[in-house]
Motif scaffolding. Structure first.
Motif, PDB file in Angstrom:
ATOM      1  N   LEU A   1     -19.806  11.174 115.423  1.00  0.00           N
ATOM      2  CA  LEU A   1     -19.575  11.435 114.007  1.00  0.00           C
ATOM      3  C   LEU A   1     -19.044  10.190 113.300  1.00  0.00           C
ATOM      4  CD1 LEU A   1     -18.034  15.013 114.183  1.00  0.00           C
ATOM      5  CD2 LEU A   1     -20.311  14.372 113.394  1.00  0.00           C
ATOM      6  N   ILE A   2     -18.482   9.283 114.074  1.00  0.00           N
ATOM      7  CA  ILE A   2     -18.059   7.996 113.532  1.00  0.00           C
ATOM      8  C   ILE A   2     -18.357   6.915 114.563  1.00  0.00           C
ATOM      9  CG2 ILE A   2     -16.169   9.013 112.162  1.00  0.00           C
ATOM     10  CD1 ILE A   2     -14.219   7.814 114.266  1.00  0.00           C
ATOM     11  N   ARG A   3     -18.404   5.677 114.086  1.00  0.00           N
ATOM     12  CA  ARG A   3     -18.488   4.525 114.995  1.00  0.00           C
ATOM     13  C   ARG A   3     -17.362   3.572 114.609  1.00  0.00           C
ATOM     14  NH1 ARG A   3     -20.354   0.042 112.468  1.00  0.00           N
ATOM     15  NH2 ARG A   3     -21.430   0.351 110.467  1.00  0.00           N
ATOM     16  N   THR A   4     -16.851   2.885 115.594  1.00  0.00           N
ATOM     17  CA  THR A   4     -15.734   1.974 115.360  1.00  0.00           C
ATOM     18  C   THR A   4     -16.167   0.543 115.622  1.00  0.00           C
ATOM     19  OG1 THR A   4     -14.144   3.683 115.994  1.00  0.00           O
ATOM     20  CG2 THR A   4     -13.364   1.413 115.977  1.00  0.00           C
ATOM     21  N   ALA A   5     -15.903  -0.334 114.661  1.00  0.00           N
ATOM     22  CA  ALA A   5     -16.244  -1.751 114.790  1.00  0.00           C
ATOM     23  C   ALA A   5     -14.973  -2.576 114.694  1.00  0.00           C
ATOM     24  CB  ALA A   5     -17.223  -2.157 113.696  1.00  0.00           C
ATOM     25  N   LYS A   6     -14.930  -3.669 115.445  1.00  0.00           N
ATOM     26  CA  LYS A   6     -13.772  -4.549 115.436  1.00  0.00           C
ATOM     27  C   LYS A   6     -14.012  -5.742 114.522  1.00  0.00           C
ATOM     28  CE  LYS A   6     -12.375  -3.270 120.130  1.00  0.00           C
ATOM     29  NZ  LYS A   6     -12.065  -3.773 121.506  1.00  0.00           N
ATOM     30  N   GLY A   7     -12.967  -6.496 114.277  1.00  0.00           N
ATOM     31  CA  GLY A   7     -13.090  -7.695 113.464  1.00  0.00           C
ATOM     32  C   GLY A   7     -12.657  -7.472 112.029  1.00  0.00           C
ATOM     33  N   ALA A   8     -12.816  -8.516 111.225  1.00  0.00           N
ATOM     34  CA  ALA A   8     -12.361  -8.484 109.832  1.00  0.00           C
ATOM     35  C   ALA A   8     -13.059  -7.385 109.035  1.00  0.00           C
ATOM     36  CB  ALA A   8     -12.620  -9.842 109.184  1.00  0.00           C
TER      37      ALA A   8
ATOM     38  N   GLY B   1      -0.798   7.129 116.884  1.00  0.00           N
ATOM     39  CA  GLY B   1      -1.392   7.537 118.152  1.00  0.00           C
ATOM     40  C   GLY B   1      -2.167   8.840 118.021  1.00  0.00           C
ATOM     41  N   THR B   2      -1.635   9.753 117.221  1.00  0.00           N
ATOM     42  CA  THR B   2      -2.310  11.026 116.990  1.00  0.00           C
ATOM     43  C   THR B   2      -3.625  10.803 116.251  1.00  0.00           C
ATOM     44  OG1 THR B   2      -0.245  12.279 116.939  1.00  0.00           O
ATOM     45  CG2 THR B   2      -2.126  13.250 115.801  1.00  0.00           C
ATOM     46  N   VAL B   3      -3.600   9.946 115.236  1.00  0.00           N
ATOM     47  CA  VAL B   3      -4.814   9.615 114.492  1.00  0.00           C
ATOM     48  C   VAL B   3      -5.832   8.951 115.402  1.00  0.00           C
ATOM     49  CG1 VAL B   3      -5.764   8.111 112.697  1.00  0.00           C
ATOM     50  CG2 VAL B   3      -3.700   9.439 112.247  1.00  0.00           C
ATOM     51  N   ARG B   4      -5.360   8.055 116.258  1.00  0.00           N
ATOM     52  CA  ARG B   4      -6.256   7.324 117.162  1.00  0.00           C
ATOM     53  C   ARG B   4      -6.980   8.288 118.108  1.00  0.00           C
ATOM     54  NH1 ARG B   4      -2.636   4.107 119.210  1.00  0.00           N
ATOM     55  NH2 ARG B   4      -2.704   2.790 117.339  1.00  0.00           N
ATOM     56  N   GLU B   5      -6.264   9.298 118.572  1.00  0.00           N
ATOM     57  CA  GLU B   5      -6.872  10.281 119.472  1.00  0.00           C
ATOM     58  C   GLU B   5      -7.908  11.122 118.725  1.00  0.00           C
ATOM     59  OE1 GLU B   5      -7.584  12.224 123.110  1.00  0.00           O
ATOM     60  OE2 GLU B   5      -6.630  10.325 122.562  1.00  0.00           O
ATOM     61  N   ALA B   6      -7.622  11.490 117.487  1.00  0.00           N
ATOM     62  CA  ALA B   6      -8.576  12.257 116.674  1.00  0.00           C
ATOM     63  C   ALA B   6      -9.848  11.445 116.441  1.00  0.00           C
ATOM     64  CB  ALA B   6      -7.941  12.657 115.354  1.00  0.00           C
ATOM     65  N   LEU B   7      -9.682  10.150 116.167  1.00  0.00           N
ATOM     66  CA  LEU B   7     -10.832   9.277 115.948  1.00  0.00           C
ATOM     67  C   LEU B   7     -11.645   9.107 117.224  1.00  0.00           C
ATOM     68  CD1 LEU B   7      -9.248   6.482 113.718  1.00  0.00           C
ATOM     69  CD2 LEU B   7     -10.629   8.436 112.983  1.00  0.00           C
ATOM     70  N   ARG B   8     -10.964   9.084 118.351  1.00  0.00           N
ATOM     71  CA  ARG B   8     -11.669   8.970 119.637  1.00  0.00           C
ATOM     72  C   ARG B   8     -12.595  10.164 119.853  1.00  0.00           C
ATOM     73  NH1 ARG B   8     -11.791  10.907 124.406  1.00  0.00           N
ATOM     74  NH2 ARG B   8     -10.138  12.404 123.955  1.00  0.00           N
ATOM     75  N   VAL B   9     -12.116  11.362 119.530  1.00  0.00           N
ATOM     76  CA  VAL B   9     -12.935  12.571 119.689  1.00  0.00           C
ATOM     77  C   VAL B   9     -14.125  12.542 118.727  1.00  0.00           C
ATOM     78  CG1 VAL B   9     -12.956  15.088 119.575  1.00  0.00           C
ATOM     79  CG2 VAL B   9     -10.941  13.905 120.463  1.00  0.00           C
ATOM     80  N   LEU B  10     -13.889  12.105 117.495  1.00  0.00           N
ATOM     81  CA  LEU B  10     -14.981  12.006 116.520  1.00  0.00           C
ATOM     82  C   LEU B  10     -16.039  11.010 116.989  1.00  0.00           C
ATOM     83  CD1 LEU B  10     -12.902  11.945 113.215  1.00  0.00           C
ATOM     84  CD2 LEU B  10     -14.463  13.767 113.919  1.00  0.00           C
TER      85      LEU B  10
ATOM     86  N   GLY C   1     -14.304  -4.719 110.320  1.00  0.00           N
ATOM     87  CA  GLY C   1     -14.368  -3.544 111.187  1.00  0.00           C
ATOM     88  C   GLY C   1     -13.694  -2.320 110.596  1.00  0.00           C
ATOM     89  N   GLY C   2     -13.552  -1.323 111.450  1.00  0.00           N
ATOM     90  CA  GLY C   2     -12.956  -0.068 111.036  1.00  0.00           C
ATOM     91  C   GLY C   2     -13.761   1.086 111.591  1.00  0.00           C
ATOM     92  N   SER C   3     -13.499   2.285 111.094  1.00  0.00           N
ATOM     93  CA  SER C   3     -14.223   3.477 111.518  1.00  0.00           C
ATOM     94  C   SER C   3     -15.162   3.914 110.403  1.00  0.00           C
ATOM     95  CB  SER C   3     -13.239   4.602 111.853  1.00  0.00           C
ATOM     96  OG  SER C   3     -12.426   4.252 112.958  1.00  0.00           O
ATOM     97  N   PHE C   4     -16.458   4.082 110.749  1.00  0.00           N
ATOM     98  CA  PHE C   4     -17.477   4.411 109.765  1.00  0.00           C
ATOM     99  C   PHE C   4     -18.162   5.717 110.140  1.00  0.00           C
ATOM    100  CE2 PHE C   4     -16.900  -0.120 109.850  1.00  0.00           C
ATOM    101  CZ  PHE C   4     -16.913  -0.500 108.513  1.00  0.00           C
ATOM    102  N   VAL C   5     -18.448   6.536 109.135  1.00  0.00           N
ATOM    103  CA  VAL C   5     -19.132   7.809 109.360  1.00  0.00           C
ATOM    104  C   VAL C   5     -20.574   7.529 109.776  1.00  0.00           C
ATOM    105  CG1 VAL C   5     -19.926   9.952 108.291  1.00  0.00           C
ATOM    106  CG2 VAL C   5     -17.698   8.998 107.671  1.00  0.00           C
ATOM    107  N   THR C   6     -21.029   8.176 110.855  1.00  0.00           N
ATOM    108  CA  THR C   6     -22.401   7.966 111.318  1.00  0.00           C
ATOM    109  C   THR C   6     -23.229   9.251 111.271  1.00  0.00           C
ATOM    110  OG1 THR C   6     -21.673   8.323 113.612  1.00  0.00           O
ATOM    111  CG2 THR C   6     -21.784   6.052 112.830  1.00  0.00           C
ATOM    112  N   LEU C   7     -22.664  10.353 111.724  1.00  0.00           N
ATOM    113  CA  LEU C   7     -23.380  11.620 111.881  1.00  0.00           C
ATOM    114  C   LEU C   7     -24.401  11.495 113.003  1.00  0.00           C
ATOM    115  CD1 LEU C   7     -23.996  12.788 108.189  1.00  0.00           C
ATOM    116  CD2 LEU C   7     -22.284  13.627 109.794  1.00  0.00           C
ATOM    117  N   PRO C   8     -24.539  12.536 113.824  1.00  0.00           N
ATOM    118  CA  PRO C   8     -25.480  12.481 114.944  1.00  0.00           C
ATOM    119  C   PRO C   8     -26.924  12.508 114.451  1.00  0.00           C
ATOM    120  CG  PRO C   8     -24.526  14.667 114.764  1.00  0.00           C
ATOM    121  CD  PRO C   8     -23.789  13.804 113.795  1.00  0.00           C
TER     122      PRO C   8
END
Length: 273
Positions: free
Chosen positions: A92-99, A78-87, A101-108
């Protein structure tokens, strides 16, 4: 019972003085600022952000999943999930669902930051905290400088992009199309100046002015004058004449300002003064 001797009284006094030097009165105790202890998710966010900004996590790289990150940081998922939400909120990251999926670095990107500023500046204009005159003054400061720099720094690609916005026969285009060409010309000048921060600052100001104008009020005469001004600015930029480019842009914006005053009132019902 034996009475105390003078010598013993002297020793006691010396002892008391020594103790008093070692004891700091409470009111003299030095004070230190109280530092807020950062929450666990904030600490995880800080470390991940640092890795991204230092380039150790590169653009497009996939982050470990929540379970792995939680184990690495010694925190809950849950703590990690909240940190990822802020990113993600900071792009700074984008999150994709599915096989896959995951969190990927984007940068603004410049466009992302400009869009963010545009949305917030629009709110200020709607709440009347920023006047039309302030918008026009800011635009003049930014775009006159941009035209000057563009004449020095423009590339062949920049020139080609500006030429493509010049209209052969303005009478053949509708109002909406004129605004598209107008926006593209000014965007090309801003990009051609070679200053990313200036582009970030200028684009939202320009976009708010465009959005708030009463577009149905644009006359063919007005559209023709804008197109002619763009030709003059482009000619100076093509010649590499920085001062002429700045002068032509300033003259163009001065003409627009008078029209904007009337169109702004029609669009917003707010006095431009």
């Amino acid at each position: 019972m034996t009475s105390e001797t003078p010598e013993s009284d002297d020793e006691l006094a010396r002892h008391e003085r020594a103790v008093s030097r070692l004891t700091v009165p409470e009111e003299r105790l030095p004070t230190a600022p109280v530092k807020r202890v950062r929450k666990a998710y904030e600490q995880v966010y800080d470390q991940l952000r640092d890795l991204i900004m230092r380039g150790e996590l590169s653009r497009g790289e996939r982050l470990p999943n929540e379970a792995v990150l939680a184990r690495e940081f010694g925190v809950s998922r849950g703590t990690v999930r909240e940190a990822l939400r802020v990113l993600a909120a900071q792009n700074l990251i984008r999150t994709a669902k599915g096989a896959g999926g995951g969190s990927f670095v984007t940068l603004p990107t410049v466009d992302h930051i400009s869009s963010f500023l545009h949305a917030n500046i629009s709110l200020l204009s709607e709440s009347e905290d920023v006047t039309l005159q302030e918008f026009l003054e800011a635009r003049e400061l930014l775009e006159v400088f941009a035209a000057r720099q563009c004449a020095v720094r423009r590339t062949p690609g920049d020139l080609e992009r500006m030429r493509d916005t010049i209209i052969e026969d303005p009478a053949k285009l509708g109002t909406e199309e004129h605004f598209v060409y107008n926006k593209e010309f000014h965007s090309a000048v801003l990009d051609g100046c070679g200053n990313t921060l200036l582009c970030i600052a200028a684009q939202p100001v320009f976009s708010v002015l465009q959005t708030n104008l009463a577009r149905d009020a644009m006359s063919q005469r007005f559209a023709k004058r804008i197109n002619e001004d763009h030709r003059a600015i482009l000619a100076a930029i093509e010649d590499g004449d920085a001062e002429a480019a700045a002068e032509q842009m300033q003259r163009h914006l001065a003409y627009l300002s008078r029209t904007y005053q009337k169109m702004w009132r029609q669009s917003t019902g707010v006095d431009g003064d």
